[in-house]
Design an enzyme around this catalytic site. Structure first.
Site, PDB file in Angstrom:
ATOM      1  N   ARG A 179      49.036  35.937  69.271  1.00 31.16           N
ATOM      2  CA  ARG A 179      47.627  35.791  68.890  1.00 31.16           C
ATOM      3  C   ARG A 179      46.693  36.300  69.985  1.00 31.16           C
ATOM      4  NH1 ARG A 179      46.575  30.861  65.650  1.00 31.16           N
ATOM      5  NH2 ARG A 179      44.833  30.328  66.992  1.00 31.16           N
ATOM      6  N   ARG A 183      43.958  43.535  76.959  1.00 33.40           N
ATOM      7  CA  ARG A 183      43.045  44.685  76.911  1.00 33.40           C
ATOM      8  C   ARG A 183      42.881  45.349  78.271  1.00 33.40           C
ATOM      9  NH1 ARG A 183      38.919  40.942  74.637  1.00 33.40           N
ATOM     10  NH2 ARG A 183      39.437  40.822  72.422  1.00 33.40           N
ATOM     11  N   ARG A 256      52.402  18.477  66.648  1.00 28.83           N
ATOM     12  CA  ARG A 256      51.778  18.117  67.905  1.00 28.83           C
ATOM     13  C   ARG A 256      50.433  17.476  67.582  1.00 28.83           C
ATOM     14  NH1 ARG A 256      54.482  17.472  72.171  1.00 28.83           N
ATOM     15  NH2 ARG A 256      52.915  18.262  73.626  1.00 28.83           N
ATOM     16  N   ARG A 287      42.747  21.405  78.311  1.00 34.42           N
ATOM     17  CA  ARG A 287      41.456  22.074  78.499  1.00 34.42           C
ATOM     18  C   ARG A 287      40.314  21.065  78.452  1.00 34.42           C
ATOM     19  NH1 ARG A 287      41.624  25.554  72.778  1.00 34.42           N
ATOM     20  NH2 ARG A 287      41.577  23.757  71.403  1.00 34.42           N
ATOM     21  N   GLU A 307      41.363  17.417  76.594  1.00 27.97           N
ATOM     22  CA  GLU A 307      42.379  17.401  75.528  1.00 27.97           C
ATOM     23  C   GLU A 307      43.774  17.167  76.110  1.00 27.97           C
ATOM     24  OE1 GLU A 307      42.184  20.827  72.989  1.00 27.97           O
ATOM     25  OE2 GLU A 307      40.070  20.480  72.505  1.00 27.97           O
ATOM     26  N   TYR A 355      50.402  27.339  60.682  1.00 29.34           N
ATOM     27  CA  TYR A 355      49.411  27.402  61.760  1.00 29.34           C
ATOM     28  C   TYR A 355      48.231  28.264  61.292  1.00 29.34           C
ATOM     29  CZ  TYR A 355      48.299  27.818  66.847  1.00 29.34           C
ATOM     30  OH  TYR A 355      47.729  27.771  68.097  1.00 29.34           O
ATOM     31  N   ASP A 357      44.391  29.474  60.655  1.00 33.60           N
ATOM     32  CA  ASP A 357      43.022  29.374  61.150  1.00 33.60           C
ATOM     33  C   ASP A 357      42.091  29.173  59.957  1.00 33.60           C
ATOM     34  OD1 ASP A 357      43.131  29.476  63.898  1.00 33.60           O
ATOM     35  OD2 ASP A 357      43.270  31.655  63.958  1.00 33.60           O
TER      36      ASP A 357
HETATM   37  P1  FAD Z   1      42.615  19.455  57.417  1.00 30.63           P
HETATM   38  O1  FAD Z   1      41.326  19.826  58.018  1.00 30.63           O
HETATM   39  O2  FAD Z   1      43.621  18.760  58.254  1.00 30.63           O
HETATM   40  O3  FAD Z   1      42.304  18.576  56.121  1.00 30.63           O
HETATM   41  C1  FAD Z   1      43.269  17.819  55.466  1.00 30.63           C
HETATM   42  C2  FAD Z   1      42.582  16.542  55.019  1.00 30.63           C
HETATM   43  O4  FAD Z   1      43.479  15.821  54.170  1.00 30.63           O
HETATM   44  C3  FAD Z   1      42.219  15.609  56.166  1.00 30.63           C
HETATM   45  O5  FAD Z   1      40.841  15.308  56.138  1.00 30.63           O
HETATM   46  C4  FAD Z   1      43.057  14.360  55.895  1.00 30.63           C
HETATM   47  O6  FAD Z   1      42.393  13.157  56.247  1.00 30.63           O
HETATM   48  C5  FAD Z   1      43.268  14.455  54.398  1.00 30.63           C
HETATM   49  N1  FAD Z   1      44.457  13.728  53.926  1.00 30.63           N
HETATM   50  C6  FAD Z   1      45.723  13.855  54.385  1.00 30.63           C
HETATM   51  N2  FAD Z   1      46.538  13.004  53.715  1.00 30.63           N
HETATM   52  C7  FAD Z   1      45.757  12.340  52.835  1.00 30.63           C
HETATM   53  C8  FAD Z   1      46.015  11.319  51.890  1.00 30.63           C
HETATM   54  N3  FAD Z   1      47.235  10.798  51.747  1.00 30.63           N
HETATM   55  N4  FAD Z   1      44.991  10.861  51.134  1.00 30.63           N
HETATM   56  C9  FAD Z   1      43.733  11.347  51.301  1.00 30.63           C
HETATM   57  N5  FAD Z   1      43.436  12.305  52.194  1.00 30.63           N
HETATM   58  C10 FAD Z   1      44.433  12.798  52.958  1.00 30.63           C
HETATM   59  N6  FAD Z   1      40.813  27.351  63.315  1.00 30.63           N
HETATM   60  C11 FAD Z   1      39.987  28.377  63.628  1.00 30.63           C
HETATM   61  O7  FAD Z   1      39.752  29.270  62.779  1.00 30.63           O
HETATM   62  N7  FAD Z   1      39.378  28.457  64.859  1.00 30.63           N
HETATM   63  C12 FAD Z   1      39.580  27.513  65.817  1.00 30.63           C
HETATM   64  O8  FAD Z   1      39.007  27.601  66.901  1.00 30.63           O
HETATM   65  C13 FAD Z   1      40.449  26.421  65.522  1.00 30.63           C
HETATM   66  N8  FAD Z   1      40.684  25.459  66.441  1.00 30.63           N
HETATM   67  C14 FAD Z   1      41.506  24.411  66.120  1.00 30.63           C
HETATM   68  C15 FAD Z   1      41.707  23.410  67.067  1.00 30.63           C
HETATM   69  C16 FAD Z   1      42.517  22.324  66.765  1.00 30.63           C
HETATM   70  C17 FAD Z   1      42.727  21.240  67.781  1.00 30.63           C
HETATM   71  C18 FAD Z   1      43.160  22.246  65.502  1.00 30.63           C
HETATM   72  C19 FAD Z   1      44.047  21.098  65.160  1.00 30.63           C
HETATM   73  C20 FAD Z   1      42.958  23.241  64.563  1.00 30.63           C
HETATM   74  C21 FAD Z   1      42.136  24.336  64.860  1.00 30.63           C
HETATM   75  N9  FAD Z   1      41.884  25.331  63.916  1.00 30.63           N
HETATM   76  C22 FAD Z   1      41.054  26.374  64.236  1.00 30.63           C
HETATM   77  C23 FAD Z   1      42.490  25.286  62.568  1.00 30.63           C
HETATM   78  C24 FAD Z   1      41.599  24.607  61.530  1.00 30.63           C
HETATM   79  O9  FAD Z   1      41.362  23.267  61.904  1.00 30.63           O
HETATM   80  C25 FAD Z   1      42.338  24.646  60.191  1.00 30.63           C
HETATM   81  O10 FAD Z   1      42.623  25.952  59.794  1.00 30.63           O
HETATM   82  C26 FAD Z   1      41.590  23.980  59.032  1.00 30.63           C
HETATM   83  O11 FAD Z   1      40.694  22.985  59.413  1.00 30.63           O
HETATM   84  C27 FAD Z   1      42.628  23.405  58.115  1.00 30.63           C
HETATM   85  O12 FAD Z   1      42.029  22.879  56.966  1.00 30.63           O
HETATM   86  P2  FAD Z   1      42.927  21.998  55.974  1.00 30.63           P
HETATM   87  O13 FAD Z   1      42.034  21.632  54.854  1.00 30.63           O
HETATM   88  O14 FAD Z   1      44.193  22.692  55.679  1.00 30.63           O
HETATM   89  O15 FAD Z   1      43.379  20.727  56.821  1.00 30.63           O
HETATM   90  N1  UDP Z   2      47.833  30.175  75.753  1.00 29.52           N
HETATM   91  C1  UDP Z   2      48.196  30.184  77.082  1.00 29.52           C
HETATM   92  N2  UDP Z   2      47.238  30.026  78.033  1.00 29.52           N
HETATM   93  C2  UDP Z   2      45.943  29.853  77.730  1.00 29.52           C
HETATM   94  C3  UDP Z   2      45.551  29.857  76.377  1.00 29.52           C
HETATM   95  C4  UDP Z   2      46.532  30.005  75.398  1.00 29.52           C
HETATM   96  O1  UDP Z   2      49.366  30.324  77.394  1.00 29.52           O
HETATM   97  O2  UDP Z   2      45.101  29.700  78.661  1.00 29.52           O
HETATM   98  C5  UDP Z   2      48.903  30.321  74.734  1.00 29.52           C
HETATM   99  C6  UDP Z   2      49.451  28.972  74.273  1.00 29.52           C
HETATM  100  O3  UDP Z   2      50.834  29.144  74.063  1.00 29.52           O
HETATM  101  C7  UDP Z   2      48.772  28.758  72.960  1.00 29.52           C
HETATM  102  C8  UDP Z   2      48.654  30.176  72.428  1.00 29.52           C
HETATM  103  O4  UDP Z   2      48.415  30.970  73.588  1.00 29.52           O
HETATM  104  O5  UDP Z   2      49.539  27.947  72.111  1.00 29.52           O
HETATM  105  C9  UDP Z   2      47.554  30.377  71.418  1.00 29.52           C
HETATM  106  O6  UDP Z   2      46.344  29.983  72.003  1.00 29.52           O
HETATM  107  P1  UDP Z   2      45.062  29.635  71.162  1.00 29.52           P
HETATM  108  O7  UDP Z   2      43.941  29.414  72.098  1.00 29.52           O
HETATM  109  O8  UDP Z   2      44.920  30.682  70.123  1.00 29.52           O
HETATM  110  O9  UDP Z   2      45.493  28.261  70.487  1.00 29.52           O
HETATM  111  P2  UDP Z   2      44.676  27.182  69.631  1.00 29.52           P
HETATM  112  O10 UDP Z   2      44.709  25.954  70.463  1.00 29.52           O
HETATM  113  O11 UDP Z   2      43.300  27.717  69.392  1.00 29.52           O
HETATM  114  O12 UDP Z   2      45.457  27.050  68.369  1.00 29.52           O
END
Ligand code: FAD
Ligand code: UDP
Length: 371
Positions: A179, A183, A256, A287, A307, A355, A357
């Site tokens: 991902r 550059r 995780r 971070r 985090e 995984y 986005d």
């Molecule tokens: P979720 O947002 O997990 O929604 C699922 C919902 O189902 C939850 O609200 C949960 O409460 C509900 N649920 C589960 N079981 C039940 C049940 N039995 N009854 C009722 N409700 C239930 N994406 C990006 O594009 N950019 C980013 O920078 C980025 N950063 C991220 C950082 C973190 C820490 C994480 C974890 C994810 C990140 N993502 C990011 C990914 C992004 O969060 C997801 O792609 C997106 O929010 C997933 O949407 P979803 O609807 O699949 O899941």
């Molecule tokens: N990563 C790393 N060092 C950093 C940032 C990211 O090694 O400073 C690696 C790490 O393995 C991570 C992956 O790159 O799981 C993807 O990073 P990203 O920031 O896209 O992960 P996110 O937490 O947004 O899902």
């Protein structure tokens, strides 16, 4: 009792986008979520006038114009560009890996100097792979070293990755690191995508827009009244954990989770950037997020979140699917069952154990169900 076209389990981005599209086709939906709020993991809480990303920093980025136009039709996005900085033992490096990082790491000043240095750094590992008859990197360590060499691997990747995933880099799939851009330009933009930003006023505006005029209920767990919920709609859109849907019959999928230690600080600007990664093993968090910088906030106070990553346990939030061989095989067994359910759509990060986005979630809803 009211009967719906769709019961949508989960008010995250998948469920909310699905509801929005279904509503446009004149379908009736009920969205339920077990959490006390809508929005799933993109939900933000307002603290001191700052939108705090309660479930981790979210930056919207995409090259898909249809998806970008779609989200902008719901809420306007700002021009935020993600440029995280890595802190390794007190020294700062720009991310992703670019000419600034190479200068900070080795003092190289031109693309040619940097290219030569990277080649030299990769050589040993690439030769070892060749000698072993390995054509494609078999794990994250091999992928990282053959991409960027051993110094950057050891200082900026190894510690961070092993903290985030709780597994050795040699036991993790190579795709996780693919991902990250590499550059030979002085460009600190973390993403290669054409469009990027944060909704002006926060992500809750996106969710509220998607779920406008859709019936929704919070604090409502599908499993506490499963029979009832299964009887009130033609189809179910399930976005919770797929293994839970099947009562864990083949065993539990691993995730995780992240614990956020959030603090309000009586200062205007704590770290000068939204995201600073701590890449050494010895610092227990991965971070620190300073939320106001996502929206160029001018408030007199600031809110930061440290985090801490750990293995998911019952009672914590399942954030990242662990797509290693063992879990992928287990997921395939559940998928097999899911494929036999004509009236249940399994979608999103938890139900597809993927995984994803945010932009990929929206594209998946469009392409699979509304194209
Ligand atoms: P979720 O947002 O997990 O929604 C699922 C919902 O189902 C939850 O609200 C949960 O409460 C509900 N649920 C589960 N079981 C039940 C049940 N039995 N009854 C009722 N409700 C239930 N994406 C990006 O594009 N950019 C980013 O920078 C980025 N950063 C991220 C950082 C973190 C820490 C994480 C974890 C994810 C990140 N993502 C990011 C990914 C992004 O969060 C997801 O792609 C997106 O929010 C997933 O949407 P979803 O609807 O699949 O899941
Ligand atoms: N990563 C790393 N060092 C950093 C940032 C990211 O090694 O400073 C690696 C790490 O393995 C991570 C992956 O790159 O799981 C993807 O990073 P990203 O920031 O896209 O992960 P996110 O937490 O947004 O899902």
């Amino acid at each position: 009792m009211k009967f719906y076209d769709y019961l949508i389990v989960g008010a995250g981005l998948f469920g909310a986008t699905f509801a929005y599209m279904a509503k446009r086709q004149g379908k009736s939906c009920l969205v339920i979520d077990k959490r006390p709020h809508l929005g799933g993991n993109i939900y933000c809480e307002n603290i001191e006038g700052i939108n705090v990303h309660t479930y981790g920093a979210h930056i919207f980025h995409t090259s898909n114009k249809e998806v970008w136009d779609f989200v902008n039709s719901i809420v306007e996005f700002n021009r935020y560009t993600n440029s995280p900085v890595a802190n390794y033992k007190g020294k700062l490096y720009n991310l992703p890996f670019n000419m600034n990082t190479f200068y900070q790491m080795w003092g190289t000043r031109t693309p040619e100097e940097a290219r030569r240095k990277i080649e030299e750094q990769k050589r040993e590992a690439v030769e070892a792979m060749k000698a072993a008859g390995v054509e494609e990197p078999r794990n994250l360590e091999e992928q990282a070293i053959s991409l960027i060499g051993k110094d950057i691997y050891e200082k900026l990747i190894k510690g961070y990755t092993e903290k985030q995933w709780g597994r050795k880099c040699t036991e993790l799939p190579a795709f996780i690191i693919k991902r990250l851009p590499v550059r030979l330009t002085f460009d600190n933009n973390y993403f290669n995508d054409k469009y990027q930003g944060i909704p002006i006023g926060g992500y809750n505006k996106l969710i509220d827009g998607l779920l406008e005029d859709v019936e929704s209920r919070c604090n409502t767990d599908f499993f506490t009244d499963r029979e009832h919920f299964e009887s009130i709609a033609d189809k179910i859109v399930f976005t919770g954990k797929i293994d839970e849907y099947y009562h864990y019959r083949f065993g539990k999928l691993e995730y995780r989770t992240v614990r956020f230690e959030t603090e309000v600080l009586d200062c205007e600007n704590y770290q000068g950037n939204a995201v600073i990664n701590y890449t050494e093993q010895e610092v227990p968090y991965t971070r620190i997020i300073e939320h106001k910088h996502f929206e160029f906030g001018q408030q007199s106070k600031t809110v930061i979140s440290r985090e801490y990553s750990s293995e998911w346990k019952e009672g914590s939030e399942p954030f990242y699917p662990v797509n290693d061989d063992k879990n992928s095989a287990l997921y395939a067994q559940y998928r097999e069952l899911a494929n036999q359910e004509p009236n249940v759509i399994f979608g999103g990060r938890l139900a597809e154990y993927k995984y994803y986005d945010m932009h990929q979630i929206i594209a998946a809803v469009f392409n699979k169900y509304f194209s």
